[in-house]
Design a protein around this motif. Sequence first.
Motif, PDB file in Angstrom:
ATOM      1  N   THR A 261     -46.120 -28.384 103.952  1.00 36.15           N
ATOM      2  CA  THR A 261     -45.477 -27.650 105.045  1.00 36.15           C
ATOM      3  C   THR A 261     -46.386 -26.491 105.446  1.00 36.15           C
ATOM      4  OG1 THR A 261     -43.309 -28.183 104.135  1.00 36.15           O
ATOM      5  CG2 THR A 261     -43.410 -26.388 105.733  1.00 36.15           C
ATOM      6  N   ILE A 262     -46.486 -26.225 106.754  1.00 27.57           N
ATOM      7  CA  ILE A 262     -47.350 -25.138 107.209  1.00 27.57           C
ATOM      8  C   ILE A 262     -46.545 -24.092 107.973  1.00 27.57           C
ATOM      9  CG2 ILE A 262     -49.464 -26.495 107.216  1.00 27.57           C
ATOM     10  CD1 ILE A 262     -49.154 -26.936 110.180  1.00 27.57           C
ATOM     11  N   ASP A 263     -47.091 -22.901 107.999  1.00 27.32           N
ATOM     12  CA  ASP A 263     -46.436 -21.736 108.588  1.00 27.32           C
ATOM     13  C   ASP A 263     -46.332 -21.868 110.116  1.00 27.32           C
ATOM     14  OD1 ASP A 263     -45.852 -18.759 107.505  1.00 27.32           O
ATOM     15  OD2 ASP A 263     -46.574 -18.671 109.588  1.00 27.32           O
ATOM     16  N   PRO A 264     -45.246 -21.348 110.707  1.00 25.37           N
ATOM     17  CA  PRO A 264     -45.108 -21.361 112.178  1.00 25.37           C
ATOM     18  C   PRO A 264     -46.290 -20.702 112.891  1.00 25.37           C
ATOM     19  CG  PRO A 264     -43.026 -20.774 111.160  1.00 25.37           C
ATOM     20  CD  PRO A 264     -44.035 -20.825 110.057  1.00 25.37           C
ATOM     21  N   LEU A 265     -46.908 -19.696 112.232  1.00 24.82           N
ATOM     22  CA  LEU A 265     -48.083 -19.055 112.820  1.00 24.82           C
ATOM     23  C   LEU A 265     -49.190 -20.075 113.060  1.00 24.82           C
ATOM     24  CD1 LEU A 265     -49.890 -16.624 113.597  1.00 24.82           C
ATOM     25  CD2 LEU A 265     -50.409 -16.379 111.157  1.00 24.82           C
ATOM     26  N   LEU A 266     -49.381 -20.967 112.098  1.00 22.73           N
ATOM     27  CA  LEU A 266     -50.415 -21.992 112.242  1.00 22.73           C
ATOM     28  C   LEU A 266     -50.080 -22.964 113.363  1.00 22.73           C
ATOM     29  CD1 LEU A 266     -51.368 -22.880 108.549  1.00 22.73           C
ATOM     30  CD2 LEU A 266     -52.683 -21.558 110.206  1.00 22.73           C
ATOM     31  N   ILE A 267     -48.814 -23.291 113.488  1.00 25.48           N
ATOM     32  CA  ILE A 267     -48.389 -24.192 114.571  1.00 25.48           C
ATOM     33  C   ILE A 267     -48.738 -23.572 115.922  1.00 25.48           C
ATOM     34  CG2 ILE A 267     -46.394 -25.235 115.713  1.00 25.48           C
ATOM     35  CD1 ILE A 267     -47.144 -26.671 113.164  1.00 25.48           C
ATOM     36  N   ASP A 268     -48.465 -22.292 116.064  1.00 25.13           N
ATOM     37  CA  ASP A 268     -48.775 -21.594 117.324  1.00 25.13           C
ATOM     38  C   ASP A 268     -50.277 -21.576 117.589  1.00 25.13           C
ATOM     39  OD1 ASP A 268     -46.098 -21.109 117.691  1.00 25.13           O
ATOM     40  OD2 ASP A 268     -46.155 -19.068 116.874  1.00 25.13           O
ATOM     41  N   LEU A 269     -51.057 -21.266 116.540  1.00 27.48           N
ATOM     42  CA  LEU A 269     -52.508 -21.217 116.705  1.00 27.48           C
ATOM     43  C   LEU A 269     -53.079 -22.605 117.023  1.00 27.48           C
ATOM     44  CD1 LEU A 269     -53.549 -18.833 113.750  1.00 27.48           C
ATOM     45  CD2 LEU A 269     -53.615 -18.321 116.198  1.00 27.48           C
TER      46      LEU A 269
END
Length: 400
Positions: A261-269
């Motif tokens: 699972t990855i952080d929402p920050l990474l999804i945005d980036l």
Amino acid sequence: MARIYKRGKKWAYVAYAGKDPITGKDKQKTKSGFLTKKDAQLAASLFEREFHKGEYIQPSKMLFSEVYNDWLRHYSQDAKESSLRARKIALKHILNEFGQLPIQRITKKAYQDTIDQLSTKFSYNYVSSINTSANMVFEYASQFKLIKDIPTKDIKIPKPKVTVSDLEKDQFIHEKFLEKEELVEFLTHTDNEGLEGDLLVFTMLAYTGMRIGELIALKWQDIDFENHTLRIYKTYYNPTNNKVKYKLLTPKTESSIRTITIDPLLIDLLLKHKEEQNLIKTDNPFYMDNNFIFATNEGYPKTIKHVSIRMNRILKKTSIEKHVTPHSFRHTHTSLLIEANVHIKEIQERLGHSDINTTMDIYAHMTKNFKKEASSKFSSLMKELSYKINPTNSDDKDDE
């Protein structure tokens, strides 16, 4: 039954040794030079016992280098290119020492002496790798009855003597990763002064604990934007750093294949990066689109050397004095997971570790820090009571 006979002044024996696989004729084993008839009888009995148990090894002049080449041919059929390259590099030291020697004449003592000598030149881990690789060749020779005893068995690899620097292991472990404040400083500089793609690369490394090769090998289909997960099942291999001559390999161990699972920050980036990359593809008709996330303006995956150069550029702008490498972000992620009280087993699975020695080293280091912090917080909490019990030891003496 062996025949015992006198040959000149000494004794000899001749015994049945099976059939020749080519001619089908009976073969015989003959040996002479025994001082007494009893010596010849005992030797003949020993040979017959080994022969009937399938333990007898035919005399052979096959060189170690010849066995190595045969082993290499078989090993290379299934081994990954990175593993094959590592074995070749490790075994060059054994080839230099024993290459032109018949493999049957390599004794355990001679092999141990070689390992001892190599241990004075190289690290313990590298010598262990040499020994493991050599053992594979000797095991292969034993399997095909080219040797009776395996000289690599129960070999002792000398461990380096403890030095002052070894006693400062906590500092060594500390140097392996960035503290949370250091990571914040690094990523802040990356955000403000980094070049194209830098923020995503280093945030991704720090927030996922991925190996640099795993990161570079990522393609857009590996990201599940809806469920915020990332699938890791391949690694980038490019020993020459030639952007065109790269390979994608499967991981070395099954535990390296994982979904995290990855952080929402990474999804945005990632979404922002995807938009920017699409513009580059539109503007460049010669773009080699293989769907890599971390690609050059030509579409080829970025090299590990490229990432290292970018990282060092940013480090120079910070106050961080540690010897940081792209792999340090993996250790940083480990330390942050430990600080967040994530269970060690979950950390192992997230990082894809089959061997968690480094994880445990960092865990021990972090735990020691937590213990000191806990003691400090407890002392602060109990300060008032401590003063009532023994006012003379109070920190308030200066107010007197």
